[in-house]
Design an enzyme around this catalytic site. Sequence first.
Site, PDB file in Angstrom:
ATOM      1  N   ASP A   1       0.968  -1.211  -0.009  1.00 47.19           N
ATOM      2  CA  ASP A   1      -0.010  -0.357   0.206  1.00 47.19           C
ATOM      3  C   ASP A   1       0.882   1.131   0.225  1.00 47.19           C
ATOM      4  O   ASP A   1       2.063   1.218   0.323  1.00 47.19           O
ATOM      5  CB  ASP A   1      -1.011  -0.021   1.119  1.00 47.19           C
ATOM      6  CG  ASP A   1      -0.203   0.332   2.463  1.00 47.19           C
ATOM      7  OD1 ASP A   1       0.765  -0.520   2.687  1.00 47.19           O
ATOM      8  OD2 ASP A   1      -0.545   1.193   3.124  1.00 47.19           O
TER       9      ASP A   1
ATOM     10  N   GLU B   1      -0.145  -0.529   5.850  1.00 50.32           N
ATOM     11  CA  GLU B   1       0.962   0.261   6.591  1.00 50.32           C
ATOM     12  C   GLU B   1       0.655   1.749   6.599  1.00 50.32           C
ATOM     13  O   GLU B   1       0.831   2.289   7.994  1.00 50.32           O
ATOM     14  CB  GLU B   1       2.186  -0.318   6.254  1.00 50.32           C
ATOM     15  CG  GLU B   1       3.203   0.241   7.327  1.00 50.32           C
ATOM     16  CD  GLU B   1       4.082   1.377   7.054  1.00 50.32           C
ATOM     17  OE1 GLU B   1       4.589   1.910   8.203  1.00 50.32           O
ATOM     18  OE2 GLU B   1       3.713   2.176   5.854  1.00 50.32           O
TER      19      GLU B   1
END
Length: 451
Positions: free
Chosen positions: A92, A156
Amino acid sequence: MTPTEIAETVASLMTRAKAELTELVAFKSVADFEQFPKSESEAAANWVADALRAEGFQDVALLDTPDGTQSVYGLLPGPEGAPTVLLYAHYDVQPPLDEAAWQTPPFELTERDGRWFGRGAADCKGGVIMHLLALRALKANGGVPVSVKFIAEGSEEQGTGGLEEYAEAHPELLKSDTIVIGDAGNFRVGLPTVTATLRGMTMLRVEVDTLAGNLHSGQFGGAAPDALGALIRVLDSLRAEDGSTTVDGLDNRQSWDGLQYPEDDFRKDAKVLDGVELIGDGTIADRIWARPAVTVLGIDCPPVVGATPSVQASARALISLRVPPGEDAAAVTKLLRAHIEAHTPWGAQVRMEQIGQGQPFRADTKSPAYAAMAEAMAVAFPGEEMQYAGQGGSIPLCNTLNSLYPQAEILLIGLSEPEAQIHAVNESVSPQELERLSVTEALFLQKYAAN
């Protein structure tokens, strides 16, 4: 297999690495599903899963984590009795911010001035590629000498804790002897660095209310309490005159005794405008690695364009506080809440909502894994010795893994050196760093297995 053979293999794979990073960067995998399609993150997760299967990983799975995202897991068995190494990265990315400020499209990997530009190129899709390159180099030169567990996180950057909660609920899944977190970076391009500490973080959304509704500033201004003015007073209370973070009861005098950060270099890296002073006191390393740091991430209030002559009834802000090693994030959050309540003026009503929280981290740099990493870096970066640095940012998973597997050694390396401009516009990765760190990781796994 020799270091030269490994280096030559990695060099021969760089064209493929660029093509793969181009594919991976193209996914708009921002785990904010109100602004970005969830399908983009799912596609990126599937790309990573397919890459692991192609490298012979077993038990490849898309793990549905409690925050609604997916992490990708796989196991590559090694020789009988070999240690197990967990390789971590995340797929991500941060939002692109102002796309018009990018010199090239943020989700198209573009080569310019010897670097590859694109959102996630360094943080941390490049880390996924780094791990793959290291494993491929070993496979091409006799095989991977350890068992490898691979985990690629899907949230994250949002700090929503999905993988941490999943790991706590499935403690055997990521159990390993050593963990390599591929989400840090060298202190400078070409200077091999392990990150020994991370600041934690706590994030609060603060809302101040003073009136039942906005009022005409001419008719009521001067006596009616202004919520925006009250909020500004609160935010100002979080800094001393020199800009140091001041939260009642929180120590802000810690010091850093490792690698130092020259002020001229910091000003250049941070792109501080001429004549503008830095904030805080102590060394630069003290300020960014060892001490708390508050940041106002955003304020909800009327924009200048279209503003009316009104006393504001409500205002809110998002506040981030970086928590230094040695402090407990939950305890610091209580101090921050108490400070805000104590410094809210005029009896204004204040509400606070916890948005995110992560503990700081300090690694054991005396472990055998660090010795193996030092040897590997000395070979991959000729003429240089491994340096220890801190990082002002947070990787909450580190503390979860440290708690679940207290005997495991945790090392942080990666591609996010200062020129990478992670989280900013025009993020980029140095292909030379990607190549050298892939060689480093391959040599590390080799040397670690031999210990």
